[in-house]
Design an enzyme around this catalytic site. Sequence first.
Site, PDB file in Angstrom:
ATOM      1  CG  ASP A   1      -1.849   1.145   1.324  1.00 45.92           C
ATOM      2  OD1 ASP A   1      -1.878   1.971   0.395  1.00 45.92           O
ATOM      3  OD2 ASP A   1      -2.573   1.239   2.334  1.00 45.92           O
TER       4      ASP A   1
ATOM      5  CG  ASP B   1      -7.953  -0.354 -11.194  1.00 48.40           C
ATOM      6  OD1 ASP B   1      -8.969   0.017 -11.822  1.00 48.40           O
ATOM      7  OD2 ASP B   1      -7.744  -1.538 -10.900  1.00 48.40           O
TER       8      ASP B   1
END
EC number: 2.1.1.33
Length: 233
Positions: free
Chosen positions: A114, A136
Amino acid sequence: MTAFKQGDPTTLNRLYGRSIGKPLRTHQQHLVDNLLPQISPPAEGPVTAERLFGEDCPLHFEIGFGGGEHLVYRADLLPNHGFIGAEPFLNGVASCLSQVEEQRLANIRIHNGDALEVLDRVPDGALTMLYLLHPDPWPKNKHAKRRMMNDGPVKMFADKLKPGGEFRFGTDHPVYLRHALMVMRRHTDAFEWVVEGPSDWQNRPSGWPETRYEHKARTKFGHEVWYFRFRRR
């Protein structure tokens, strides 16, 4: 540091999507097992240039570096700057590690996971540049809160960049383009759009290489690509 709230659509506090695709080749696995631990940011505590590179140098951060082409290009171009790249997809990390090894780059640190967890530990005002290229898009409205370009992350970007620092954003997805511009319009107190002409956002700036993903978007899918530079006020 930023407090992430469960269920808050303006923040991101988890990863979505796959973390690995096809099996790694033998040498790629060797790099993940041996090189990655050597050049990963510390798991706890502040993430500073001094701690990562042993000196106070300009610090760059790339969120979701894909195969690492942009990250490696920039690190090679600016050998006296320090670069942190975060990517949750292990195959992309392995690709980047191969390039780091081949080019013997000592000014890159890689996090497999992350990005916001690491970015949150960077001191405020420490970054010279921050990159978010082709994230994304999560095109469905019900997934909009999963997009990296949301108020919580953008507020963090502003906190971590020094005055005059630069945030670069690129996308080939029209839904994400509109969403990103809508979000950035809410942060004009922190960011100034760097633009010199009406077609700037359609032309790749100098020092911004074409990645494999961008090339595929253009040649295979016929997508336009849009480029943005925002300066921290």
